[in-house]
Design a protein around this motif. Sequence first.
Motif, mmCIF file in Angstrom:
data_model
loop_
_atom_site.group_PDB
_atom_site.id
_atom_site.type_symbol
_atom_site.label_atom_id
_atom_site.label_comp_id
_atom_site.label_asym_id
_atom_site.label_seq_id
_atom_site.Cartn_x
_atom_site.Cartn_y
_atom_site.Cartn_z
ATOM 1 N N GLY A 149 13.761 -10.083 3.302
ATOM 2 C CA GLY A 149 14.140 -9.301 2.133
ATOM 3 C C GLY A 149 13.090 -8.293 1.723
ATOM 4 O O GLY A 149 13.364 -7.356 0.977
ATOM 5 N N ALA A 150 11.868 -8.469 2.189
ATOM 6 C CA ALA A 150 10.777 -7.596 1.762
ATOM 7 C C ALA A 150 10.461 -6.506 2.779
ATOM 8 O O ALA A 150 9.564 -5.694 2.556
ATOM 9 N N ASP A 153 10.509 -2.660 1.828
ATOM 10 C CA ASP A 153 10.996 -2.552 0.458
ATOM 11 C C ASP A 153 9.972 -1.884 -0.471
ATOM 12 O O ASP A 153 10.294 -0.951 -1.178
ATOM 13 N N THR A 154 8.750 -2.361 -0.477
ATOM 14 C CA THR A 154 7.762 -1.737 -1.366
ATOM 15 C C THR A 154 6.593 -1.167 -0.580
ATOM 16 O O THR A 154 5.474 -1.069 -1.075
ATOM 17 N N LEU A 388 9.605 0.463 -12.564
ATOM 18 C CA LEU A 388 11.021 0.224 -12.277
ATOM 19 C C LEU A 388 11.275 -0.047 -10.802
ATOM 20 O O LEU A 388 12.257 -0.677 -10.433
ATOM 21 N N GLY A 389 10.392 0.443 -9.949
ATOM 22 C CA GLY A 389 10.592 0.265 -8.520
ATOM 23 C C GLY A 389 9.763 1.279 -7.755
ATOM 24 O O GLY A 389 8.781 1.811 -8.270
ATOM 25 N N VAL A 496 16.523 5.331 -10.180
ATOM 26 C CA VAL A 496 15.541 4.504 -9.481
ATOM 27 C C VAL A 496 15.753 4.646 -7.980
ATOM 28 O O VAL A 496 16.893 4.644 -7.506
ATOM 29 N N PHE A 497 14.652 4.809 -7.290
ATOM 30 C CA PHE A 497 14.719 4.968 -5.832
ATOM 31 C C PHE A 497 15.137 3.663 -5.168
ATOM 32 O O PHE A 497 14.629 2.604 -5.500
ATOM 33 N N GLN A 498 16.067 3.745 -4.239
ATOM 34 C CA GLN A 498 16.456 2.555 -3.493
ATOM 35 C C GLN A 498 16.090 2.746 -2.017
ATOM 36 O O GLN A 498 16.624 3.623 -1.344
ATOM 37 N N PRO A 499 15.159 1.924 -1.543
ATOM 38 C CA PRO A 499 14.813 2.040 -0.122
ATOM 39 C C PRO A 499 16.037 1.732 0.726
ATOM 40 O O PRO A 499 16.927 1.008 0.299
ATOM 41 N N SER B 66 7.523 -7.460 -5.089
ATOM 42 C CA SER B 66 7.415 -6.739 -3.817
ATOM 43 C C SER B 66 8.592 -6.943 -2.893
ATOM 44 O O SER B 66 8.432 -7.075 -1.698
ATOM 45 N N GLY B 68 12.756 -8.353 -1.830
ATOM 46 C CA GLY B 68 13.442 -9.599 -1.519
ATOM 47 C C GLY B 68 14.160 -10.205 -2.709
ATOM 48 O O GLY B 68 14.615 -11.350 -2.638
ATOM 49 N N SER B 71 17.984 -11.255 -1.759
ATOM 50 C CA SER B 71 18.167 -12.147 -0.591
ATOM 51 C C SER B 71 17.446 -13.476 -0.794
ATOM 52 O O SER B 71 17.972 -14.533 -0.433
ATOM 53 N N THR B 95 9.673 -7.089 -11.174
ATOM 54 C CA THR B 95 10.272 -5.779 -10.922
ATOM 55 C C THR B 95 11.697 -5.996 -10.449
ATOM 56 O O THR B 95 11.944 -6.210 -9.269
ATOM 57 N N ARG B 97 15.151 -4.258 -10.198
ATOM 58 C CA ARG B 97 15.666 -2.897 -10.252
ATOM 59 C C ARG B 97 17.160 -2.903 -10.555
ATOM 60 O O ARG B 97 17.824 -3.919 -10.337
ATOM 61 N N PHE B 99 19.601 -1.814 -9.016
ATOM 62 C CA PHE B 99 20.467 -2.149 -7.882
ATOM 63 C C PHE B 99 20.335 -3.612 -7.459
ATOM 64 O O PHE B 99 21.062 -4.078 -6.590
#
Lengths: 575, 141
Positions: A149-150, A153-154, A388-389, A496-499, B66, B68, B71, B95, B97, B99
Amino acid sequence: MLTGTNDAPRIKRWLSDTAAAVVDSAAERWLDARHKRYGEATFESTNRSGVVVQPAYGPQDLAAKPVEELVMPGQFPYDRNLYPVHYQYQPWMDLQIIGYGVASQLRERMDLLKEEGGARGYFGGEAYNIIFDMPTSMGIDPDFPGVQGAIGDTGVSISKMSDFETLFDGKDLTATHVSMVCNAGSPGILALYLAAARNRGFDLTKLGGNITNYIWDFFGHCGGINFSPRGSYRLCADIAVYCAGVAPRFNTLTVSEHNICEAGANHVQAVAFSIATIIALNEECRSLGIDLDTVVPRYGFHVRYGEDFFEDIAKTRALRRMYAKVNRDRFACVKVGSLQARIHAQTAGSLLTVQQPLNNLMRNAYGAMSAVLSGVNGMTINAYDEALGIPTEEAVTLSLRTSQILAEETGVTKVTDPLGGSFYLERLTDEVERAAMAVIDEIDERGGLIECIESGWMTEQVARSAYRWRQEVESGARPMVGVNTHVVDEEPKVRVFQPDPEAARLALEDLARHRTERDNAATSAALEKLRRAGHAIQEGREIGSVTAALVDAAQIGATLGEMQTVLHEVFGRNK
Amino acid sequence: MSTDFVPRVLLTKSFIDSHDRAIKTIALALRDAGFEVILIDYEMPSDVAHVAVDEDVDVIGVSFMSGGQVSVTEAIVGSLAQANRGDIPVVVGGTIRPFDVEGLNSAGVRAIFRGGESFERVIETFRALALSTRAERNAAA
């Protein structure tokens, strides 16, 4: 604050008796006037660091300075600046922090930043400050169960040499400053980068860049997996020695005062712990017979700005002064480069608010200005939407514009150390230094930094400060606009940005292909060689051979996670 | 329910996430509010369910800084269901978001806390969830 009995003897070190009398008289008359007008109120305030601030300062505070600290910029102890002339000759390096997705996706953002006038290194070169996703930062491959999940992502997902080749495709790496922000994965990530550069035929002696190397960081952002404290310092020494010989322009360690602050420490703690880190590493290197002047010039600092405008500047000056004094007096360093603390500034992410996020633009600008007035060497201005992200392109561009407005419009760059000699700032610098030295003395008394980490004392200190800070916000004692004061009923909507959610699939497929296409026997042999090098340096032999073995393994096709597994086995884990 | 009820909570974040300021702060706030707090880093989301069941906690709080968010939460909720402890409520913080919200709600999280949230709301939410978990458990027993 009055010169009083304590400071009076110090004044005589550089003020004539007549001048000292004039100064004292002015201070006394001010105190009298204050009493007459306001009675017993002192108007003192106490910073979060514990440093007490008076409502006004005067010549008596400057007079209290030791005469050897009355210097011009570029002179020992370098608190005023490292250089005789700074931004007038060489502006700060803009290092907007960027990273998400897989290498090919991040490259698009890098190209955008460059088009907007960012990615500006020294003397016409390019500069990038790359942040990695958490698996990468910790040295874990994307196909490790439980981290999917990561992925991307960041930060950007990097697990093998070819990812760096994609990221910097077509770039002249000898003219590109590459700064890499990473934690426990630092040794392997550095190796992947150096291997990519070597594979593309670049001369490693000409590579400029920076690995943050947060493997020593047990009181900042290191709540996660890392090496054992002792293993960490041994690895830092190995990287420093390897680079001193093979990639001597590469900065091997960034002590992150910023991360210590972000974890909740106050400025006195953060400065003290940063200097204590240098002391611990110098002691480690000295015990291994390493000439400190060959490795120390490539250490630097990452300092946080935005909590307290003047104390931010004072702590920077105190940090530079303490670094110079400790390295000269405690460790007998003689090279100028060993005495100069280069500083990469970053505005405070933990002080950005989810509430009314556009307010963060102002917070970042004030933080950045205090960094510039401190004379920092590099600058990361956060994006306003980071609470926020991951930042949007618009937010990243506004951060860059903030730096450009500071550099090109405000006029603050005309003079080196423009606040030098400020009664207030000089006194505040001295107070921060004195308080931080007291913490370092306590660490020494407790048996040194590693002992303090292992006993849990260090993290306890930071966690307590963090909790106190939050309690102050809760009680309203610490105003935060939009959070506990000037609150609005309806929060403004921001994009907000979504990767790309596809990044994980792309990274996994690419890694699976890599594992089948590479020479697995050669990879295993290279990892075995890495293990032997690890045992050698653990025994105090062949320092530098671990990083050499990592670069070889990376070039042959070992992944970040495979190399990290070997390192964890040899150097131990923190948990 | 007696007044000396001591809620037990599990607070956790991923072992790869170095950002632990928020969860440590919440741990101290809950402790000072009279909770028993267990604080762990998980390697696999299923670790969270195992510890929660072994320690018989009343609420699980998961911190994300960071990635995940969705999921991992889905995996934790799935592991709890497998262990027949789908009754343990899960809340998330950090954090989170826009979405992420739909996926988190679908996974069944009971509360979302972002930066700037008051201790009071966090503590009261944990307490109310813990009380209802314990009441249901006692009723079932």
